[in-house]
Design a protein around this motif. Structure first.
Motif, PDB file in Angstrom:
ATOM      1  N   ALA A 237     -72.371  58.277 -55.219  1.00 51.22           N
ATOM      2  CA  ALA A 237     -71.440  59.368 -55.511  1.00 51.22           C
ATOM      3  C   ALA A 237     -70.284  58.863 -56.354  1.00 51.22           C
ATOM      4  N   ILE A 238     -69.731  59.763 -57.159  1.00 54.34           N
ATOM      5  CA  ILE A 238     -68.574  59.474 -58.004  1.00 54.34           C
ATOM      6  C   ILE A 238     -67.484  60.485 -57.679  1.00 54.34           C
TER       7      ILE A 238
ATOM      8  N   ARG B 284     -54.906  60.064 -56.058  1.00 52.84           N
ATOM      9  CA  ARG B 284     -54.490  58.913 -55.250  1.00 52.84           C
ATOM     10  C   ARG B 284     -55.627  58.429 -54.359  1.00 52.84           C
ATOM     11  N   ARG B 285     -56.550  59.321 -54.025  1.00 54.92           N
ATOM     12  CA  ARG B 285     -57.643  58.972 -53.120  1.00 54.92           C
ATOM     13  C   ARG B 285     -58.717  58.119 -53.787  1.00 54.92           C
ATOM     14  N   HIS B 286     -58.698  58.031 -55.134  1.00 60.37           N
ATOM     15  CA  HIS B 286     -59.692  57.153 -55.773  1.00 60.37           C
ATOM     16  C   HIS B 286     -59.091  56.308 -56.896  1.00 60.37           C
ATOM     17  N   GLN B 287     -57.790  56.046 -56.816  1.00 59.04           N
ATOM     18  CA  GLN B 287     -57.172  55.126 -57.758  1.00 59.04           C
ATOM     19  C   GLN B 287     -57.273  53.697 -57.208  1.00 59.04           C
ATOM     20  N   PRO B 288     -56.987  52.678 -58.027  1.00 59.15           N
ATOM     21  CA  PRO B 288     -57.051  51.298 -57.518  1.00 59.15           C
ATOM     22  C   PRO B 288     -56.210  51.131 -56.256  1.00 59.15           C
ATOM     23  N   GLY B 289     -56.771  50.412 -55.297  1.00 60.50           N
ATOM     24  CA  GLY B 289     -56.097  50.199 -54.031  1.00 60.50           C
ATOM     25  C   GLY B 289     -56.521  51.158 -52.942  1.00 60.50           C
ATOM     26  N   SER B 290     -57.195  52.247 -53.314  1.00 63.27           N
ATOM     27  CA  SER B 290     -57.692  53.198 -52.323  1.00 63.27           C
ATOM     28  C   SER B 290     -59.015  52.715 -51.751  1.00 63.27           C
ATOM     29  N   ALA B 291     -59.387  53.266 -50.600  1.00 61.29           N
ATOM     30  CA  ALA B 291     -60.653  52.882 -49.971  1.00 61.29           C
ATOM     31  C   ALA B 291     -61.852  53.307 -50.810  1.00 61.29           C
ATOM     32  N   ALA B 292     -61.701  54.379 -51.579  1.00 62.67           N
ATOM     33  CA  ALA B 292     -62.821  54.894 -52.368  1.00 62.67           C
ATOM     34  C   ALA B 292     -63.017  54.151 -53.679  1.00 62.67           C
ATOM     35  N   PHE B 293     -62.022  53.375 -54.095  1.00 65.59           N
ATOM     36  CA  PHE B 293     -62.119  52.698 -55.389  1.00 65.59           C
ATOM     37  C   PHE B 293     -63.195  51.627 -55.337  1.00 65.59           C
ATOM     38  N   ALA B 294     -64.167  51.737 -56.237  1.00 66.76           N
ATOM     39  CA  ALA B 294     -65.293  50.799 -56.346  1.00 66.76           C
ATOM     40  C   ALA B 294     -66.224  50.840 -55.137  1.00 66.76           C
ATOM     41  N   ALA B 295     -66.096  51.866 -54.285  1.00 69.62           N
ATOM     42  CA  ALA B 295     -66.985  51.991 -53.129  1.00 69.62           C
ATOM     43  C   ALA B 295     -68.372  52.439 -53.584  1.00 69.62           C
ATOM     44  N   GLU B 296     -69.390  51.893 -52.968  1.00 72.29           N
ATOM     45  CA  GLU B 296     -70.780  52.247 -53.278  1.00 72.29           C
ATOM     46  C   GLU B 296     -71.316  53.067 -52.120  1.00 72.29           C
ATOM     47  N   LEU B 297     -71.111  54.395 -52.205  1.00 68.71           N
ATOM     48  CA  LEU B 297     -71.388  55.284 -51.077  1.00 68.71           C
ATOM     49  C   LEU B 297     -72.194  56.495 -51.515  1.00 68.71           C
ATOM     50  N   SER B 298     -72.855  57.110 -50.551  1.00 70.09           N
ATOM     51  CA  SER B 298     -73.524  58.382 -50.791  1.00 70.09           C
ATOM     52  C   SER B 298     -72.484  59.483 -50.868  1.00 70.09           C
TER      53      SER B 298
ATOM     54  N   HIS C 228     -67.807  50.959 -60.648  1.00 71.59           N
ATOM     55  CA  HIS C 228     -67.954  49.772 -61.485  1.00 71.59           C
ATOM     56  C   HIS C 228     -68.884  50.099 -62.637  1.00 71.59           C
ATOM     57  N   TRP C 229     -68.541  49.626 -63.820  1.00 73.88           N
ATOM     58  CA  TRP C 229     -69.307  50.020 -65.000  1.00 73.88           C
ATOM     59  C   TRP C 229     -70.767  49.604 -64.905  1.00 73.88           C
TER      60      TRP C 229
END
Length: 209
Positions: free
Chosen positions: A147-148, A183-197, A129-130
């Protein structure tokens, strides 16, 4: 590094602020002309100037594309060929229109952008998220550092982008090659917009199928 940024919305302007702030030379462009970016540029500390999209593409050793995916045909294609290009775009059908290849998952938006530009393309900055990109950079080792994810087929290009991610205060996580990894970080994936280490995000993207 000389960095061109095409797109001056939330993501593009946030990246411009951060990258110029740590000393990179930034040339930023939008679709309305350099004169409309005067106020933005005046608020950013560091080496930055407003230019046309073609000038940004020519200027950058690395070029960030941060525009609505539906407008990629407006890009200065010839000036992006063989450059390191960071794809921060997402395909949003309600905004960009439907594309059967993407709707049916025959390919990804990043693979289509690479085919269009002939660039050494790395998908990055599309899944954070920006506001987090603006506010949540932290020093290395800080337990709150986010992480990004990034993906791409060119290892040298990915290394360059990973370095920029670190410089901005985040940990890069390699999600893999452009197609499967993207595909692992496009919209709809679990990683999209996730705030994780980094450890959490790495486990998530490599558990994805």
């Amino acid at each position: 590094m000389r960095i061109g940024i095409i797109g001056a919305g939330h993501v593009g302007s946030t990246l411009a602020t951060g990258l110029a702030g740590i000393g990179h030379e930034v040339a930023i462009a939008n679709s309305r002309g350099p004169e409309t970016l005067k106020d933005l540029v005046s608020q950013i500390s560091g080496p930055i100037r407003a230019v046309t999209a073609q000038e940004a593409a020519r200027f950058g050793q690395l070029v960030v594309i941060a525009i609505p995916y539906g407008r990629i045909n407006e890009l200065p294609i010839a000036d992006l060929r063989d450059k390191v290009v960071v794809d921060a775009c997402n395909h949003v059908p309600q905004r960009d229109g439907h594309d059967p290849d993407l709707d049916e998952d025959r390919t990804t938006s990043s693979e289509k952008l690479r085919a269009l530009t002939g660039a050494d393309l790395v998908k990055a900055f599309n899944a954070i998220h920006w506001q987090n990109l603006r506010d949540r950079g932290r020093p290395k080792g800080d337990p709150a550092r986010l992480a990004i994810p990034l993906s791409g087929d060119d290892e040298e290009a990915k290394a360059v982008v990973a370095g920029l991610i670190r410089d901005l205060g985040f940990d890069p996580v390699d999600a893999g090659y452009l197609g499967r990894g993207g595909r692992r970080h496009q919209p709809g994936s679990a990683a999209f917009a996730a705030e994780l280490s980094a450890a959490e995000l790495d486990a998530l993207v490599h558990a994805a199928v």
